[in-house]
Each structure stands twice: as structure tokens, then as C-alpha cells.
Scaffold this motif. Structure first.
Motif, PDB file in Angstrom:
ATOM      1  N   TYR A 329       0.796  -1.226   0.000  1.00 18.56           N
ATOM      2  CA  TYR A 329       0.000   0.000   0.000  1.00 18.56           C
ATOM      3  C   TYR A 329       0.831   1.280   0.000  1.00 18.56           C
ATOM      4  O   TYR A 329       0.286   2.384  -0.084  1.00 18.56           O
ATOM      5  CB  TYR A 329      -0.987   0.017   1.172  1.00 18.56           C
ATOM      6  CG  TYR A 329      -0.409  -0.271   2.537  1.00 18.56           C
ATOM      7  CD1 TYR A 329       0.417   0.636   3.181  1.00 18.56           C
ATOM      8  CD2 TYR A 329      -0.705  -1.462   3.197  1.00 18.56           C
ATOM      9  CE1 TYR A 329       0.942   0.367   4.437  1.00 18.56           C
ATOM     10  CE2 TYR A 329      -0.189  -1.740   4.456  1.00 18.56           C
ATOM     11  CZ  TYR A 329       0.634  -0.812   5.070  1.00 18.56           C
ATOM     12  OH  TYR A 329       1.155  -1.069   6.317  1.00 18.56           O
ATOM     13  N   TRP A 372      -3.793  -0.703  -8.917  1.00 21.41           N
ATOM     14  CA  TRP A 372      -3.900  -1.128  -7.526  1.00 21.41           C
ATOM     15  C   TRP A 372      -2.561  -1.707  -7.067  1.00 21.41           C
ATOM     16  O   TRP A 372      -1.773  -2.192  -7.868  1.00 21.41           O
ATOM     17  CB  TRP A 372      -5.035  -2.118  -7.312  1.00 21.41           C
ATOM     18  CG  TRP A 372      -4.887  -3.462  -7.959  1.00 21.41           C
ATOM     19  CD1 TRP A 372      -5.223  -3.812  -9.233  1.00 21.41           C
ATOM     20  CD2 TRP A 372      -4.360  -4.648  -7.342  1.00 21.41           C
ATOM     21  NE1 TRP A 372      -4.943  -5.139  -9.469  1.00 21.41           N
ATOM     22  CE2 TRP A 372      -4.403  -5.681  -8.319  1.00 21.41           C
ATOM     23  CE3 TRP A 372      -3.869  -4.947  -6.083  1.00 21.41           C
ATOM     24  CZ2 TRP A 372      -3.979  -6.982  -8.068  1.00 21.41           C
ATOM     25  CZ3 TRP A 372      -3.429  -6.252  -5.828  1.00 21.41           C
ATOM     26  CH2 TRP A 372      -3.490  -7.246  -6.799  1.00 21.41           C
ATOM     27  N   TYR A 374      -2.293  -3.112  -3.392  1.00 21.33           N
ATOM     28  CA  TYR A 374      -2.457  -3.997  -2.233  1.00 21.33           C
ATOM     29  C   TYR A 374      -3.931  -4.337  -2.092  1.00 21.33           C
ATOM     30  O   TYR A 374      -4.776  -3.436  -2.097  1.00 21.33           O
ATOM     31  CB  TYR A 374      -1.941  -3.312  -0.955  1.00 21.33           C
ATOM     32  CG  TYR A 374      -2.226  -4.106   0.298  1.00 21.33           C
ATOM     33  CD1 TYR A 374      -1.458  -5.225   0.594  1.00 21.33           C
ATOM     34  CD2 TYR A 374      -3.275  -3.765   1.151  1.00 21.33           C
ATOM     35  CE1 TYR A 374      -1.741  -5.988   1.725  1.00 21.33           C
ATOM     36  CE2 TYR A 374      -3.551  -4.532   2.272  1.00 21.33           C
ATOM     37  CZ  TYR A 374      -2.780  -5.636   2.559  1.00 21.33           C
ATOM     38  OH  TYR A 374      -3.060  -6.396   3.667  1.00 21.33           O
ATOM     39  N   GLN A 375      -4.248  -5.620  -1.976  1.00 20.30           N
ATOM     40  CA  GLN A 375      -5.649  -6.041  -1.928  1.00 20.30           C
ATOM     41  C   GLN A 375      -6.247  -5.783  -0.548  1.00 20.30           C
ATOM     42  O   GLN A 375      -6.301  -6.668   0.300  1.00 20.30           O
ATOM     43  CB  GLN A 375      -5.763  -7.516  -2.319  1.00 20.30           C
ATOM     44  CG  GLN A 375      -5.491  -7.745  -3.794  1.00 20.30           C
ATOM     45  CD  GLN A 375      -5.602  -9.206  -4.175  1.00 20.30           C
ATOM     46  OE1 GLN A 375      -4.915 -10.049  -3.630  1.00 20.30           O
ATOM     47  NE2 GLN A 375      -6.472  -9.509  -5.118  1.00 20.30           N
ATOM     48  N   LEU A 376      -6.713  -4.570  -0.370  1.00 21.06           N
ATOM     49  CA  LEU A 376      -7.338  -4.175   0.891  1.00 21.06           C
ATOM     50  C   LEU A 376      -8.841  -4.408   0.761  1.00 21.06           C
ATOM     51  O   LEU A 376      -9.589  -3.531   0.314  1.00 21.06           O
ATOM     52  CB  LEU A 376      -7.040  -2.707   1.193  1.00 21.06           C
ATOM     53  CG  LEU A 376      -7.606  -2.164   2.503  1.00 21.06           C
ATOM     54  CD1 LEU A 376      -6.962  -2.859   3.697  1.00 21.06           C
ATOM     55  CD2 LEU A 376      -7.402  -0.659   2.596  1.00 21.06           C
ATOM     56  N   HIS A 380      -9.174  -1.539  -2.859  1.00 25.93           N
ATOM     57  CA  HIS A 380      -7.858  -1.292  -3.445  1.00 25.93           C
ATOM     58  C   HIS A 380      -7.899  -0.671  -4.839  1.00 25.93           C
ATOM     59  O   HIS A 380      -7.103   0.215  -5.137  1.00 25.93           O
ATOM     60  CB  HIS A 380      -7.032  -2.575  -3.459  1.00 25.93           C
ATOM     61  CG  HIS A 380      -7.698  -3.738  -4.127  1.00 25.93           C
ATOM     62  ND1 HIS A 380      -8.833  -4.333  -3.632  1.00 25.93           N
ATOM     63  CD2 HIS A 380      -7.366  -4.436  -5.244  1.00 25.93           C
ATOM     64  CE1 HIS A 380      -9.179  -5.345  -4.417  1.00 25.93           C
ATOM     65  NE2 HIS A 380      -8.310  -5.422  -5.401  1.00 25.93           N
TER      66      HIS A 380
END
Length: 402
Positions: A329, A372, A374-376, A380
Motif C-alpha cells: 500500500y 492497484w 495492495y488487496q485491501l 484497493h
């Protein structure tokens, strides 16, 4: 035994004493270590048409992926790992993401009717939901992100319809409301953090975190430009704690809890690549004369030359699993604040960095038009795309006036 000890002590002293020339072997002189050159070569200029096309695709992605209630992003887990969060954190993530997206559409979306409608729906959602953002639970204070990016969105909303006096008053009151929240949730140290694992106290015992401080300070500076100055006390404390975390090599500690570990990977230049941009910008905006043009350019050079250290963390599912404990991120976050630094440089220096930044970001646009890192959960793509769009807008050689 005593004799042996004397012999050993004598040998130890002999090992550390400098040898006389007669004892030095005839060896060729050792060449000095090469100087580390971080200044990158010039990048190829990026055609305006290519920039505009990428921005258009990013805007189209955001418009097509707006939720029915006007927000962006959801708590659905779309890959990655479920990091520590409760319902209040999901709400804060949603408002922070929506704030960034509204800002990006205002800056880059143009005047197409579908874009204007998306902006209006996003603004209405912020008018309704931003006042409701709160601390999730004693340990979770991710609402600070919503307050910071909410202020930035409100500033852009304030500029967007300058003739509507009542709307502007409403926006100004909302900004003051975010100041109240940031005063309430300020760390006991000064500045802000997003976790409080120490005390869970009413006044958070969170570690003052350099890049959170930077994000809030940048938002404060923008709000001041429209005449809404932040509270002096929390402003001064945030500046002081960000300065405290600045190290002699221009890096910034991740947070004050790492003050005794200044050479830990995350606190070294490779780990600070994303943070130093934001922290340098924040301190420069608030008059810190120690952040010179040379410092700004030096860290922009590092961001370009050492981009791989930051990029290797991109899309990794676990925070801080990459080299130098870099988390994914930080990628578009770092480039966003780097882009905001460019207008502060002398005019002659700007195209060099605009071309480099645009080249980096254009190569990373996804097939669906998003960006994107970071898979938040499912926030994201909207927040990454918003960061990238505003960064690319700063890469245009002719900047539109507000």
C-alpha cells in the motif's frame, strides 16, 4: 595460567595496534568504493495524448464501479488476507476511498455528464457519512485516514462550485468537524496513528506514525488555502513529531515505536521510499527550511532509481513481507505525494520528474483501466486508481488553474 593470560592479552593488543610500515605487505592500494549515483537519466517525454487516454480509462473505471449509494469500495474480501478490522474500520475505509475518488474525479474527470453525476453522488455520500466516521474500537483508529482524505475532498468540492455560498458554508463546517475528530483522536505523543495496542485509552496511546502525520498535515495545508486554518496546538505537535522521526539520511521512521531501531530495514532508504515523499512534502508546506529543493529532488531521484524496491512489495498479499519490510500500500501513496512535490520545484526541474513519474505509472495501468497495489478487501482498485489519476494529472506539462 597467569602467564597464558598475559600472552593472550598481549596478542589481543597486537591485533588492534596499527602496524608499522615495515610490517605492511607490499600490496597495491585499494580503490575507493564507487560513489552511489541515484540521479536517473532523462526519460522520454510522454505525449499528452497518451496521458489523456490513460486518465480517461481510469476515470471510466471509477464511474463504472461506483456503488448505488454513491460510495466506492466494499468490505468484500477480493483476495489477499483479512487484516485486523471491524465494522467501524470498514466504514472508515469506505469514506477514505470515496474521498480520494471524489478528489480524483474533480481533478481529472472533465465535464462529461456521467462524470459530473458520479461526483455529485459521491459528494452527497460524503455529506451524509463523513460526520459519522468514528474510532472503531480501542485498538483500531483507521478513521484518521477518512478525516485526512475527507478534508482534501472537501477542499476540492469547495473549489468546484464557487458560486454556491450555502454549499461552501456547509463544506467549511464539515472541515471544522474533521478538525474536531482529529483533535479527539490525536495520539498522546502528538500526531496520529492507526493502531493503539498499548492502552486503548480514550486519548489514543497510538504510536505517532510519520506517514499518517504527513497525510493529515498535507490536508491541513490545503484547507488553510481556502481560509480554514487547523487548530494550532495539534498542528504544531504533528509537525514536531514528524520532524522527530526524520533521520540524518533523510529517511523517516515508520513510527515512534521504532525509535530504538533506526537501521531496521523499514527505516532505511529502501523502506522509506514511499514515506519520505509524503513527509518531505508535509514539512515543506509548513515552512520547515531543513527540507530544501535538494532534499526534495534527491528523494524523487531515489523514487525513480530505486523504484524496484517499492514495486517488489506491490500486490504482495501480506503487509511488510517484501524487502525492507515494504508493504504494497505504500506504492501509489508514495507516487501521489511525489507528484504533489513537483509543483514546488523550480519550473526548469519539473519536466524531468513529470516524464519519469508518468512513464512509471502508465506502464502499470491494469487491463480494466484501474491501478492497484495492495488487496485491501475491495477498496484497493478505487483508491489506487484515484492516487494514480491525481499523480498523472501532475505530470501534465501545462497545469490547469483552479
Amino acid at each position: 595460567m597467569n602467564f597464558c593470560r598475559v600472552i593472550l592479552i598481549g596478542l589481543a593488543f597486537a591485533a588492534v595496534l596499527p602496524m608499522s610500515p615495515a610490517h605492511v605487505e607490499d600490496k597495491p592500494p585499494v580503490a575507493p568504493a564507487p560513489t552511489l549515483i541515484l540521479r536517473p537519466k532523462s526519460a522520454e517525454p510522454v505525449p499528452t495524448e497518451k496521458l489523456d487516454a490513460a486518465i480517461r480509462r481510469g476515470v471510466d473505471f471509477l464511474v463504472a464501479n461506483q456503488n448505488k449509494d454513491g460510495s466506492w469500495g466494499t468490505p468484500a474480501l477480493k483476495g489477499g488476507v483479512p487484516i485486523f478490522a471491524d465494522i467501524g474500520t470498514y466504514h472508515a475505509y469506505s469514506i477514505a476511498t470515496t474521498s480520494l475518488t471524489v478528489s480524483a474525479l474533480i481533478e481529472t474527470g472533465g465535464n462529461a455528464q456521467e462524470v459530473l453525476r458520479a461526483i455529485e453522488r459521491g459528494e452527497e455520500h460524503l455529506f451524509t457519512e463523513l460526520p459519522k466516521v468514528r474510532r472503531d474500537q480501542p485498538a483500531l483508529i483507521n478513521n484518521v485516514w477518512a478525516h485526512a482524505y475527507g478534508i482534501q475532498a472537501l477542499v476540492r468540492m469547495h473549489h468546484r462550485v464557487p458560486g454556491d455560498v450555502e454549499r461552501k458554508k456547509r463544506i467549511e463546517e464539515l472541515i471544522r468537524g474533521q478538525y474536531e475528530k482529529l483533535t479527539k483522536y490525536e495520539s498522546v505523543e502528538g500526531g496520529w496513528g492507526y493502531y493503539d495496542f498499548d492502552g486503548g485509552t480514550q486519548r489514543p496511546a497510538s504510536s505517532s506514525t510519520s506517514f499518517v502525520n504527513a497525510a493529515v498535515l498535507v490536508a491541513f495545508a490545503e484547507a488553510k488555502e481556502i481560509g480554514i486554518s487547523p487548530p494550532e496546538k495539534i498542528l504544531k505537535r504533528a509537525i514536531k513529531m514528524t520532524q522527530y522521526q526524520r533521520q540524518s539520511d533523510g529517511t523517516y521512521l515508520y513510527g515512534t515505536y521504532l525509535w530504538a531501531r533506526p537501521t531496521m530495514g523499514i527505516n532505511r532508504p529502501g523502506g522509506s521510499l514511499g514515506r519520505s515523499q509524503a513527509c518531505n512534502l508535509a514539512l515543506r508546506l509548513w515552512g520547515d527550511e531543513k527540507v530544501t529543493d535538494t532534499d526534495l529532488k534527491s528523494w524523487l531521484d531515489r523514487l525513480v532509481s530505486r523504484n524496484g524496491w517499492l514495486s517488489m512489495g506491490r500486490k504482495k498479499p501480506i503487509p511488510h513481507e517484501s524487502f525492507f519490510q515494504v508493504a504494497g500500500y505504500f506504492y501509489y501513496f508514495g507516487h501521489y505525494y511525489a507528484a504533489m512535490i513537483i509543483p514546488l520545484l523550480p519550473a526548469a526541474d519539473r519536466p524531468f520528474y513529470q516524464d519519469h513519474l508518468a512513464t512509471i505509472l502508465l506502464d502499470l495501468q491494469e487491463a480494466d483501466g484501474s491501478w492497484w497495489d495492495y488487496q485491501l478487501y475491495n477498496y484497493h482498485k478505487p483508491y489506487g486508481t484515484a492516487f494514480a489519476l491525481m499523480s498523472l494529472a501532475a505530470c501534465k506539462k501545462e497545469q490547469p488553474k483552479r
